[in-house]
Design an enzyme around this catalytic site. Structure first.
Site, short mmCIF file in Angstrom:
data_model
loop_
_atom_site.label_atom_id
_atom_site.label_comp_id
_atom_site.label_asym_id
_atom_site.label_seq_id
_atom_site.Cartn_x
_atom_site.Cartn_y
_atom_site.Cartn_z
N ASP A 120 30.30 -21.32 29.48
CA ASP A 120 30.29 -22.72 29.78
C ASP A 120 31.46 -24.08 29.71
OD1 ASP A 120 28.65 -25.58 29.31
OD2 ASP A 120 27.15 -24.41 28.21
N ASN B 30 22.14 -18.53 32.68
CA ASN B 30 21.61 -19.60 32.73
C ASN B 30 21.75 -21.06 33.11
OD1 ASN B 30 19.13 -21.13 30.55
ND2 ASN B 30 21.43 -21.39 29.38
N TYR C 10 16.99 -30.43 42.02
CA TYR C 10 16.35 -29.79 40.84
C TYR C 10 15.90 -29.35 41.38
CZ TYR C 10 15.56 -28.50 36.31
OH TYR C 10 14.93 -27.54 34.59
N LYS D 130 15.69 -24.84 41.59
CA LYS D 130 15.16 -24.14 40.94
C LYS D 130 14.24 -23.36 42.07
CE LYS D 130 17.54 -24.49 37.53
NZ LYS D 130 18.57 -23.75 36.74
#
Length: 275
Positions: A38, A87, A153, A157
């Site tokens: 991260d 992720n 966004y 996706k």
């Protein structure tokens, strides 16, 4: 019988909070070694919370190719790379399409779409050489239908949904499975502020009310799906985008009805038992 995860390494990006953090817990509890990534400071704390020796933190940007390559190299030092949970993602802010500039678009696409593409590019050949495994990418219900997120966004996706299909075809026969999960409203840091505002205003009962489960999902529920898709139990699932949304995308939009109306509808629609 030997645990299927013994000696296996899984990389999880976006691991400092939410779905990523829950996934680190799920994979380490299952017996895997996890490389947690991260860009946020909290990733070290997540690694420290895991059982000793089961998780290593490597801070960096999931949309940066050098960092992704470093994750693969780090994994090889800890065992056999078997899975990659790509992720990490950002919303880019709730900016209307008419106001979003090119820099905002590029940043969202870089992290949300290029990041998973880089994960596949670097991890799939290694996983294939290691005997097989799986790569799972986080997409969203916003990538399946409009109205669930801002334009950049949602477009990123939708790109992930198609990416896993193309990638699964490209790596067909290599024993590397590539899938996407499409979460609906999940109670994470990304959604917490808006959910807290709704509850503070007395509308907590409306949070998640548009899905069939009538509630927001929890990170550990999504983590369970990521664990399953990476495991041998999902060995015949490939090139799929699987919604985990409480039933949101199963039906056309519904207006929540009063309890009395719901009870009446249930009585009317209840099938007659045949003896």
């Amino acid at each position: 019988m030997q645990n299927e995860w013994t000696g296996s390494v899984v990389i999880v990006t976006g691991a400092a909070s939410g779905i990523g953090r829950a996934s680190v817990t799920a994979f380490t509890q299952a017996g895997a070694t996890v490389i947690a990534s991260d860009i946020a400071d909290g990733v070290e704390a997540v690694a420290a919370e895991a059982p000793p020796g089961t998780c290593t933190a490597l801070r960096g940007d999931a949309g940066d190719e050098a960092h992704v390559a470093a994750l693969i190299a780090q994994a090889s030092r800890h065992g056999t790379l078997r899975g990659f949970f790509a992720n990490a993602g950002i919303t880019g802010g709730l900016v209307p399409l008419s106001e979003a500039d090119s820099a905002q678009w590029l940043e969202v696409l870089r992290v949300n779409l290029v990041g998973p593409a880089l994960a596949i590019k670097h991890a799939a050949p290694v996983i294939g050489t290691n005997g097989g495994g799986a790569i799972t990418c986080t997409a969203s219900v916003a990538g399946l239908r409009g109205g669930a997120g801002p334009a950049a966004y949602s477009a990123s996706k939708a790109g992930v949904v198609n990416l896993v299909k193309v990638a699964a075809l490209e790596f067909a026969g290599t024993k590397v499975r590539i899938n996407a999960i499409c979460p609906g409203l999940i109670e994470t840091n990304m959604t917490k502020r808006r959910i807290d505002q709704a509850r503070a205003a007395g509308f907590g009962n409306m949070v998640g009310s548009t899905n069939l489960s009538r509630r927001p999902g929890q990170p550990d529920e999504v983590a369970g799906l990521a664990l399953f898709l990476t495991s041998d139990a999902a060995s015949f699932i490939n090139g799929q985008a699987i919604a985990i949304d409480g039933g949101l995308t199963a039906v056309h939009p519904q207006t929540p009805r009063p309890a009395a109306a719901q009870a009446a509808a249930a009585t009317i629609s209840r099938p007659t038992q045949l003896n």
